[in-house]
Every structure is written in C-alpha cells, then in structure tokens.
Design an enzyme around this catalytic site. Sequence first.
Site, PDB file in Angstrom:
ATOM      1  N   LYS A 106       0.730  -1.274   0.031  1.00 60.27           N
ATOM      2  CA  LYS A 106       0.027  -0.063  -0.042  1.00 60.27           C
ATOM      3  C   LYS A 106       0.962   1.278   0.038  1.00 60.27           C
ATOM      4  O   LYS A 106       2.042   1.237   0.223  1.00 60.27           O
ATOM      5  CB  LYS A 106      -0.950  -0.022   1.132  1.00 60.27           C
ATOM      6  CG  LYS A 106      -0.210  -0.018   2.513  1.00 60.27           C
ATOM      7  CD  LYS A 106      -1.040  -0.410   3.787  1.00 60.27           C
ATOM      8  CE  LYS A 106      -0.382  -0.199   5.017  1.00 60.27           C
ATOM      9  NZ  LYS A 106      -1.059  -0.845   6.122  1.00 60.27           N
ATOM     10  N   ARG A 147     -10.362  -0.749  14.177  1.00 61.79           N
ATOM     11  CA  ARG A 147     -10.325   0.008  12.790  1.00 61.79           C
ATOM     12  C   ARG A 147     -11.866  -0.232  12.087  1.00 61.79           C
ATOM     13  O   ARG A 147     -12.804   0.517  12.286  1.00 61.79           O
ATOM     14  CB  ARG A 147      -9.268  -0.069  12.152  1.00 61.79           C
ATOM     15  CG  ARG A 147      -9.160   0.852  10.906  1.00 61.79           C
ATOM     16  CD  ARG A 147      -7.624   0.930  10.568  1.00 61.79           C
ATOM     17  NE  ARG A 147      -7.173  -0.224   9.996  1.00 61.79           N
ATOM     18  CZ  ARG A 147      -5.879  -0.457   9.509  1.00 61.79           C
ATOM     19  NH1 ARG A 147      -5.046   0.594   9.386  1.00 61.79           N
ATOM     20  NH2 ARG A 147      -5.452  -1.607   9.072  1.00 61.79           N
ATOM     21  N   TYR A 181      15.319  30.470   8.195  1.00 59.59           N
ATOM     22  CA  TYR A 181      13.926  31.203   8.595  1.00 59.59           C
ATOM     23  C   TYR A 181      14.047  31.279  10.253  1.00 59.59           C
ATOM     24  O   TYR A 181      14.443  30.422  10.914  1.00 59.59           O
ATOM     25  CB  TYR A 181      12.891  30.546   8.096  1.00 59.59           C
ATOM     26  CG  TYR A 181      12.696  30.808   6.547  1.00 59.59           C
ATOM     27  CD1 TYR A 181      12.643  31.831   5.895  1.00 59.59           C
ATOM     28  CD2 TYR A 181      12.670  29.404   5.904  1.00 59.59           C
ATOM     29  CE1 TYR A 181      12.089  31.879   4.443  1.00 59.59           C
ATOM     30  CE2 TYR A 181      12.566  29.470   4.406  1.00 59.59           C
ATOM     31  CZ  TYR A 181      12.421  30.726   3.818  1.00 59.59           C
ATOM     32  OH  TYR A 181      12.254  30.537   2.476  1.00 59.59           O
ATOM     33  N   MET A 234      11.561  24.605   2.439  1.00 59.90           N
ATOM     34  CA  MET A 234      10.925  23.655   1.491  1.00 59.90           C
ATOM     35  C   MET A 234      11.649  22.994   0.735  1.00 59.90           C
ATOM     36  O   MET A 234      11.329  21.668   0.657  1.00 59.90           O
ATOM     37  CB  MET A 234      10.030  24.567   0.628  1.00 59.90           C
ATOM     38  CG  MET A 234       8.980  23.803  -0.348  1.00 59.90           C
ATOM     39  SD  MET A 234       8.044  24.965  -1.311  1.00 59.90           S
ATOM     40  CE  MET A 234       7.004  25.749  -0.228  1.00 59.90           C
TER      41      MET A 234
HETATM   42  C1  LIG Z   1      -0.400  -1.895   6.888  1.00 60.17           C
HETATM   43  C2  LIG Z   1      -0.954  -3.376   7.385  1.00 60.17           C
HETATM   44  C3  LIG Z   1      -0.083  -4.367   7.114  1.00 60.17           C
HETATM   45  C4  LIG Z   1       1.393  -4.545   7.271  1.00 60.17           C
HETATM   46  O1  LIG Z   1       1.852  -3.998   8.390  1.00 60.17           O
HETATM   47  P1  LIG Z   1       3.304  -3.956   8.566  1.00 60.17           P
HETATM   48  O2  LIG Z   1       3.566  -3.616   9.985  1.00 60.17           O
HETATM   49  O3  LIG Z   1       3.894  -3.063   7.656  1.00 60.17           O
HETATM   50  O4  LIG Z   1       3.951  -5.510   8.295  1.00 60.17           O
HETATM   51  C5  LIG Z   1      -0.865  -5.640   7.343  1.00 60.17           C
HETATM   52  N1  LIG Z   1      -2.021  -5.705   7.573  1.00 60.17           N
HETATM   53  C6  LIG Z   1      -2.999  -4.641   7.386  1.00 60.17           C
HETATM   54  C7  LIG Z   1      -4.408  -4.817   7.673  1.00 60.17           C
HETATM   55  C8  LIG Z   1      -2.476  -3.512   7.290  1.00 60.17           C
HETATM   56  O5  LIG Z   1      -3.251  -2.050   7.210  1.00 60.17           O
END
Ligand SMILES: *Cc1c(COP(=O)(O)O)cnc(C)c1O
Length: 372
Positions: A34, A127, A255, A303
Amino acid sequence: MQETYLEINIDKIRNNILKIKKISENSKFCAVVKANAYGLGSDVICREIEDIVDYFAVARLSEALLLRRAGIIKPILILGYVGLDDIEKCSRNDIDISIYDFGLAQEINKLGYKIRGHVVLDTGHGRIGFREDEISQIKKLKDLKNIDIISAFSHFATADEEDNSFTIKQEEIFDRIIDQVKDDFAFEFVHLANSAATIRQKIFKGMNRVGISLYGLYPSIVVKDNTEIELEKIFKLYTYVHFVKEIEAGTPISYGRTFVSDKPMKVASVAIGYADGYNRLFSNKGQVYIKGKACKVLGRVCMDQMMVDVSGLDVKIGEKVEIYRDIDRDADLIGTISYELMTNISMRVKRIYIKNGEVIEARDYLGELNES
Ligand SMILES: *Cc1c(COP(=O)(O)O)cnc(C)c1O
C-alpha cells in the site's frame, strides 16, 4: 542528474522476503505494498518480487489498478474501503475486497458483479471489521451470492510492543470467531499476522501480511530485539551539497534565525527540504551523513533546501549526502515511526532501482523519465 533520489535495491528486498518465508512454514506470503510500496514505488517492486510472493495487499483501488496495469497477475487484496461505483472495476480486474459491514456487503451484492471477499474481523485493533458478538451477521454473508467469501482476516494492534498479552488475546478471539464460522464458508485460508507478528510471535494462520519488513525495517526496537531474522534496509535516500561557506560566530542560519553559531563553522546547504518529505520538525534536530560523518541540521528545514554543519569536513559542491541512514532513530527524534517518514518521501524525489549492481529502472513521477 544531481537531484534528490531514492535508491531501491531489488536484491535486498528479495533476500528479506526469502528469509521471512523460510520461517513461514506453509503460510502464504502477502506483500503489503500500500501507499506505493511504503513510498518506494509499487509497480517496479511488485514486478520484481511477484515470483516469490503469493498475494499483494494495497489500501485503495487506484493502487490495485496500477499494479494490474503494470502486468501483475497474482491476487491483490484491497485492505480498506471500495465505493459502490468501483465494484465493477474490482470485479473486472480480479481484485479482492475487504468485507466489514453487512449493509455495505448487501449493497455490493445487489450490483450483480461477481467478486471475491475477505471478511474483516475486529479482534481489538478497533478500525474496521465484525466483532465477536456479530457472528450471526458474519454467517449471513453466505447468502450474498455475488460475493465469494474466500477468506477472513484480522489485524494486530500491539504485536510490536513489549507486552505480548493483548496480541495473545487477539489471536484467541480470532481463532474463536473462525471456529464458529468456518463451516459456513469455503475459506481457502485465513490471515492475521503483520510484520511484527510474523517475525517476532511467529503466528502463521495460512497467510502472513508483511509490510515494513519487506523493506528491511523492523516494526519496532522490541521486534528487532526479539527475532533472529536479519533484515537489510532496501533503500537509501540521497541528496547533494549545493553550497558551502565558512561562517563566523554569531551568524544566524535559516528562517526565524532559530540557529545562531557560537563559533566559526563550515556550513553546507543541501538540496532537500520538507517538500521532498523531509519533515520540518527536523529543524535543529535532524542529522544527515556526508562522507560517512554525521552532520547536524542547522536552523529550520526550508521547502527545498536546508543547512547542515560540515565543520572539519572537506566538503565541496556536488558532494553526496545520505538522509535517513538510521531511519528508526530519525523517526524517534520527531516522535513518529519509520513508516511515516518513508511514505512521506514526496513524488518529487526520483526512484532508482538497482539489481545485481545495475540500474534496471527509474521513476520520475513529476517529470520526464530520465534515462539512468
Ligand atoms: C499495513 C498493514 C499491514 C502491514 O503492516 P506492517 O507492520 O508494515 O507489516 C498488514 N495488515 C494490514 C491490515 C495493514 O493495514
């Protein structure tokens, strides 16, 4: 071209995967890619590891479609939400979806497209997903004829933390739910563990979803200290020195004049800033490496540039600068985790892929694809 770039090593990611697979018994291996493979570039990475993994997981449909367009044929699971408008695209592109709400699942079913689903179970991460008191809802999913439920999964909240008890509890809840619903579905396999639970607790339920450790990082120090798996970070972030000057005591830098030298110093300006993803919170805190030596960030990160202390170093314009040599330490400095630093590396930063010591591919998201 002398611009800030990420160097990604394909041999190293393959080695990390093979090492983890060695302990994974017969559990399938799902590469979590992802957020553009945690910022490193999912199309090239997936293509280069497809032969040694079983599944890919992404967060969004657009990420899944990118992989299909790149020629990836292995199964892809979207871990999060897909809108009803996009279900037809998932079906047509053979992309698995997560099923975590009965009402939404009914709507998806009504559309009439055949689709594969993985039931999400909330065992304590909080979640998305069905909870243990919703077994009857889960069972009703089998009446939705257009959704072929091939799997179920859950996600750990604290597998990377010292105290293991909540992880054990989540695993027990997971096993209990699966036991109660497994006869209602023809699960091909189920899945539970992330990187931490794979390399530390060694939980293998049928498939393991490994993200951060693909890229050679440990989810936390606790995991690093409690696994025998030796991972190697697969990326290096580089920029260049583009100006060097000597300053007197009392000279303000950047800055807000938040840094003022208290002695004569040598200062290099380097070509990375918060627009490249180098967080402004690193102002007066971060450190980069030039010629192997740690150089402190002086004053505020701008930046597109920042200044670092190169006193005592023989540094000239054009010198290479390594950022995030120890990304866990850097993340800790500003109260975050390596995941966030990686995924914040912006589209302006070029990605270069190395395999067998040679550049095999480059990505320049904002510009022309420059030949390597
Ligand atoms: C991001 C994610 C993972 C991977 O987690 P890592 O700690 O990077 O291995 C696995 N399962 C779900 C549902 C996730 O959202």
